[in-house]
Scaffold this motif. Structure first.
Motif, PDB file in Angstrom:
ATOM      1  N   UNK A 183       5.656   1.598   6.994  1.00 11.50           N
ATOM      2  CA  UNK A 183       5.337   0.174   6.985  1.00 11.50           C
ATOM      3  C   UNK A 183       3.849  -0.013   7.255  1.00 11.50           C
ATOM      4  N   UNK A 184       3.057   0.232   6.220  1.00  8.39           N
ATOM      5  CA  UNK A 184       1.611   0.049   6.367  1.00  8.39           C
ATOM      6  C   UNK A 184       1.133  -1.244   5.718  1.00  8.39           C
ATOM      7  N   UNK A 185       1.928  -1.777   4.797  1.00 12.38           N
ATOM      8  CA  UNK A 185       1.555  -2.978   4.046  1.00 12.38           C
ATOM      9  C   UNK A 185       2.816  -3.496   3.377  1.00 12.38           C
ATOM     10  N   UNK A 199      -5.826  -0.287   9.808  1.00 16.69           N
ATOM     11  CA  UNK A 199      -6.229   1.058  10.216  1.00 16.69           C
ATOM     12  C   UNK A 199      -5.142   2.077   9.870  1.00 16.69           C
ATOM     13  N   UNK A 200      -3.903   1.718  10.134  1.00 16.76           N
ATOM     14  CA  UNK A 200      -2.785   2.625   9.852  1.00 16.76           C
ATOM     15  C   UNK A 200      -2.664   2.878   8.344  1.00 16.76           C
ATOM     16  N   UNK A 204      -2.889   6.451   6.388  1.00 17.98           N
ATOM     17  CA  UNK A 204      -1.823   6.946   5.517  1.00 17.98           C
ATOM     18  C   UNK A 204      -2.339   7.253   4.107  1.00 17.98           C
ATOM     19  N   UNK A 205      -3.219   6.405   3.609  1.00 19.20           N
ATOM     20  CA  UNK A 205      -3.850   6.629   2.300  1.00 19.20           C
ATOM     21  C   UNK A 205      -4.544   7.991   2.279  1.00 19.20           C
ATOM     22  N   UNK A 206      -5.335   8.252   3.291  1.00 16.30           N
ATOM     23  CA  UNK A 206      -6.077   9.518   3.364  1.00 16.30           C
ATOM     24  C   UNK A 206      -5.121  10.699   3.504  1.00 16.30           C
ATOM     25  N   UNK A 207      -4.081  10.539   4.315  1.00 19.22           N
ATOM     26  CA  UNK A 207      -3.125  11.625   4.512  1.00 19.22           C
ATOM     27  C   UNK A 207      -2.328  11.898   3.240  1.00 19.22           C
ATOM     28  N   UNK A 307       0.405   3.624  -3.460  1.00 15.95           N
ATOM     29  CA  UNK A 307       1.030   2.333  -3.243  1.00 15.95           C
ATOM     30  C   UNK A 307       1.674   2.315  -1.876  1.00 15.95           C
ATOM     31  N   UNK A 308       1.286   1.370  -1.057  1.00 15.96           N
ATOM     32  CA  UNK A 308       1.792   1.308   0.310  1.00 15.96           C
ATOM     33  C   UNK A 308       3.314   1.259   0.332  1.00 15.96           C
ATOM     34  N   UNK A 309       3.814   1.822   1.410  1.00 14.58           N
ATOM     35  CA  UNK A 309       5.253   1.768   1.603  1.00 14.58           C
ATOM     36  C   UNK A 309       6.053   3.049   1.614  1.00 14.58           C
ATOM     37  N   UNK A 310       5.721   4.167   0.997  1.00 16.67           N
ATOM     38  CA  UNK A 310       4.484   4.459   0.267  1.00 16.67           C
ATOM     39  C   UNK A 310       4.767   5.541  -0.772  1.00 16.67           C
ATOM     40  N   UNK A 311       3.971   5.509  -1.851  1.00 19.40           N
ATOM     41  CA  UNK A 311       4.008   6.548  -2.881  1.00 19.40           C
ATOM     42  C   UNK A 311       2.577   6.972  -3.184  1.00 19.40           C
TER      43      UNK A 311
END
Length: 389
Positions: A183-185, A199-200, A204-207, A307-311
């Protein structure tokens, strides 16, 4: 058999707000927006524009130059759809005058929807080599006035025609994709404003990039040295840079500088348009191709979609001989230069004048009608679309 992007089209609203002026109005150091976030202008969509009109406008850049009888699939990737049941793709089909004998549907998975559509289209063309597929990635990013996410708003659409023997770029069958429930967005159904854990979400995007890139290297044996450039999903232009920097130590200093230079070229349009969610990765691709004189036929490009949520997905493409002939660099630059700048007060007025989340009739403001296709309003709970005469 080579399959990939045969045509690319771009559309963004005719109006924008200057982010230096917005920062000053919000009592923020302009450098935080312009340097820290990496945005200088932000497209503003009036209520006469939505994902349907923008998607149709983007596709209209090339639709008259292709054989529409070969189109067998129309996919709209969006997270700002106009109906909870009916897809915007079928309305775009009508606006563009496409044949009835094709599939139309809409995909939702946050900003990943455009890539999901592209991959489905690639599989469709692989199964039907004599057909083509139209993929549209369109969105309006809204976080609210004077909100933490206001600087990362935007609006626009990218349209892609997918075919065998594509004119612009083949899509290699080398994808690495990962999904994880986080649940980042998200955006609840009762509002048109997104919710985000900034920030989270960045972490997650970077990870996700680190994870899919490591697996891609393992499965393909490729390294950054094999790529002329790497394109990133760009909610704001500094986001992709943060991910790219995690991989740069793998290559020489000279290669690092070359990749960073290419990255800057890929952010030119995003810096002026802002966040277009599903279309952001492909806006970056178009910016790279139309602004970087060093890219040439045969170059391999990396593509990171998130894409957040995430893929998250990493794949590659190869530029085709003569791809430059199918771009519209001068047209796009002139269009961006010719847009109308709104004052902060005008921007706020346009932002607040929106199609209501209610059963009420609504009339769009004709002063802001622009583009080939427009939404004139809502009557009896039916959106009214027409060609802008």
């Amino acid at each position: 058999m080579k399959i990939g992007i045969d045509r690319l089209g771009l559309y963004s609203p005719h109006y924008y707000v200057d982010l230096k002026e917005l920062a000053e109005a919000r009592g923020v150091d302009p450098n935080k927006f312009i340097i820290g976030i990496g945005q200088s202008e932000q497209a503003v969509a009036p209520s006469s524009e939505d994902v349907v009109t923008m998607g149709a406008n983007a596709a209209s850049e090339f639709i008259d130059d292709v054989d529409i009888s070969k189109i067998g699939l129309v996919v709209l990737g969006t997270e700002t759809g106009i109906d909870a049941s009916k897809s915007g793709a079928v309305i775009i089909q009508r606006l563009l005058g496409l044949p009835a004998w094709l599939r139309t549907y809409e995909i939702k998975q946050a900003c990943y929807g455009g890539t999901a559509g592209l991959m489905m289209a690639r599989d469709y063309v692989a199964a039907h080599p004599d057909r083509t597929a139209l993929v549209i990635a369109a969105d309006i990013a809204r976080y609210g006035l004077n909100s933490g996410g206001e600087v990362t708003q935007g609006a626009g659409a990218v349209a892609m025609l997918i075919s065998t023997d594509p004119a612009i770029m083949t899509i290699n069958d080398d994808s690495v994709v990962m999904s994880r429930d986080i649940m980042d967005f998200w955006r609840p159904v009762y509002t048109d404003l997104a919710l985000a854990k900034g920030k989270y979400s960045t972490e997650q995007y970077i990870q996700f990039f680190a994870d899919v890139w490591a697996r891609y290297r393992e499965q393909t044996g490729a390294t950054l040295d094999d790529f002329k450039a790497v394109n990133f999903h760009l909610p704001y232009t500094k986001m992709g840079l943060k991910a790219l920097r995690t991989a740069l130590p793998e290559v020489s200093a000279a290669k690092q500088q070359a990749l960073l230079a290419a990255y800057q070229q890929s952010t030119i349009y995003s810096r002026r348009i802002g966040n277009i969610y599903t279309g952001s990765l492909y806006l970056g691709l178009l910016s790279l191709l139309e602004n970087d004189a060093d890219v040439q036929a045969g170059d391999r490009l990396g593509m990171f979609s998130y894409g957040s949520g995430a893929v998250g997905e990493f794949f590659s493409g190869v530029l085709q001989e003569g791809f430059e002939r199918f771009l519209q660099a001068n047209t796009h630059r002139q269009y961006l230069d010719d847009r109308q700048r709104l004052s902060v007060a005008e921007y706020e007025q346009v932002f607040n004048n929106k199609v209501p989340y209610a059963a009420d009739d609504y009339q769009s403001d004709p002063r802001y009608f622009s583009g080939r296709f427009i939404l004139t309003g809502v009557q009896a709970q039916e959106r009214q679309y027409q060609e802008n005469k």
